[in-house]
Design an enzyme around this catalytic site. Sequence first.
Site, PDB file in Angstrom:
ATOM      1  N   TYR A 101       7.476   8.676  -4.929  1.00 53.91           N
ATOM      2  CA  TYR A 101       7.152   8.351  -6.321  1.00 53.91           C
ATOM      3  C   TYR A 101       7.805   7.021  -6.646  1.00 53.91           C
ATOM      4  O   TYR A 101       8.988   6.823  -6.357  1.00 53.91           O
ATOM      5  CB  TYR A 101       7.705   9.438  -7.255  1.00 53.91           C
ATOM      6  CG  TYR A 101       7.648   9.049  -8.714  1.00 53.91           C
ATOM      7  CD1 TYR A 101       6.607   9.480  -9.528  1.00 53.91           C
ATOM      8  CD2 TYR A 101       8.625   8.228  -9.280  1.00 53.91           C
ATOM      9  CE1 TYR A 101       6.540   9.098 -10.862  1.00 53.91           C
ATOM     10  CE2 TYR A 101       8.561   7.832 -10.606  1.00 53.91           C
ATOM     11  CZ  TYR A 101       7.515   8.274 -11.396  1.00 53.91           C
ATOM     12  OH  TYR A 101       7.449   7.890 -12.704  1.00 53.91           O
ATOM     13  N   GLU A 189       2.847   3.317 -12.606  1.00 51.16           N
ATOM     14  CA  GLU A 189       3.397   4.439 -11.836  1.00 51.16           C
ATOM     15  C   GLU A 189       2.488   4.747 -10.655  1.00 51.16           C
ATOM     16  O   GLU A 189       1.276   4.850 -10.824  1.00 51.16           O
ATOM     17  CB  GLU A 189       3.499   5.670 -12.746  1.00 51.16           C
ATOM     18  CG  GLU A 189       4.043   6.898 -12.049  1.00 51.16           C
ATOM     19  CD  GLU A 189       3.878   8.161 -12.912  1.00 51.16           C
ATOM     20  OE1 GLU A 189       4.801   8.479 -13.675  1.00 51.16           O
ATOM     21  OE2 GLU A 189       2.815   8.810 -12.824  1.00 51.16           O
TER      22      GLU A 189
END
Length: 398
Positions: A101, A189
């Site tokens: 992530y 993101e």
Amino acid sequence: MDLYEYQARELLREHHINTPKAVFAQNSHEVAEAADAIGYPCVIKAQVKTGHRGQAGGVKLARDRDDAILTSEQILPMSIHGHKSSGVLVAEAKNVLHEYYVSISVDRTSRDFDVLATANGGTEVETIAREHPESVKRLHIDPLEDFDMAAAIDMAKSIGFYHADINQAARILLNMWTCFTANDATLVEINPLAKIGDPDDESSKTLCALDAKISLDDNAAFRHDGWKRFADPMQSDPFEAQARAHGLHYVHLQGEVGVIGNGAGLVMSSLDAVSGSGEDHGTGVKPANFLDIGGGASSQIMEQSLRIVLSDPQVESVFINVYGGITSCRQVAHGILDAMAALGGVKPIVVRFDGNEAREGLDLLDKAGGPGLHVCDTMEEAADLAAQLAAAAKEARR
Ligand code: GDP
Ligand code: MN
């Protein structure tokens, strides 16, 4: 403004971040064409502006053409957490070896930018942070200093892209940063940033973005041609579109009382006052919209605002709350009268003025206003009257 995954991928690609081949499709025919072009197996992904699509059944693997069609017929009509799917993304399926992530976002507390990363990607970062807080690294980018390759390599090392190429990870961070700044984003993101390839062949292993979420700063839209290329015909509200075209700050809500005021704070309290009255009287009446005419509004702006609010069929009454600072209440009164004259037998309008030329404005309305126009001294009285008038109109319709 939040982007769809397919739009976010487009921005990543423009900034040289690898994402698997993918095509946006809106019906099963387009899906079949896209899947044939991409090859099998492929991934069919619901395009909604919300996360957790995987868990909700909005991300599925398709083995062949029939499977792709069948799967898309399940996913296309789907609503995920209340968001109707605008279409699907047909993407090349990759053999995933590991999921990371990474995100860059505005950190309002420390007034800089945060790089958030963890090697436990795949699930939502909030969940990872709760279950494995030690695995989530937070690093800062100083807005006054440049973020360069050396800093990106340091970051990639401290994040711990184990088993992945540190230089490639650093290049991705750097590219995310240019994507973030060049587009005036508030969030970029990538989750998962996946390590893909053949487990037995080191040279085939590489990092690529399998999912992306990007939010753009609405206040910067003027620097990007209003982001016309990301316009969302599916989600756009006709009243909001019309208001935007006139440069008005309007948000469509679900209730019956149109609210117009100057200054976001005043309009917000006006909304609260209307809802409060609806609760107090047990009518359940609520505001139909938020509309801030801003400072120094002319009579034309007032007239245009009233036109938009009154064109909404759910509106039963209008509450106009103006505190004259640079805005002249006399000008606003002219706008109200012009709109009423042009629109004919309009719904009841309740006005509260204070400040700059309030007396002159109210006198004008007293003289020229018809039976549908009401004037109150305080915001509470005006909100209450507007809510009661809307409740009565609603009742009369039954
Ligand atoms: P989200 O649930 O809305 O975050 O949707 P994602 O696009 O992140 O997809 C959820 C999960 O599906 C990912 O974390 C992956 O594990 C899996 N996934 C998505 N694309 C691929 C792919 O190309 N290959 C494989 N093997 N898995 C994928
Ligand atoms: Mn994801």
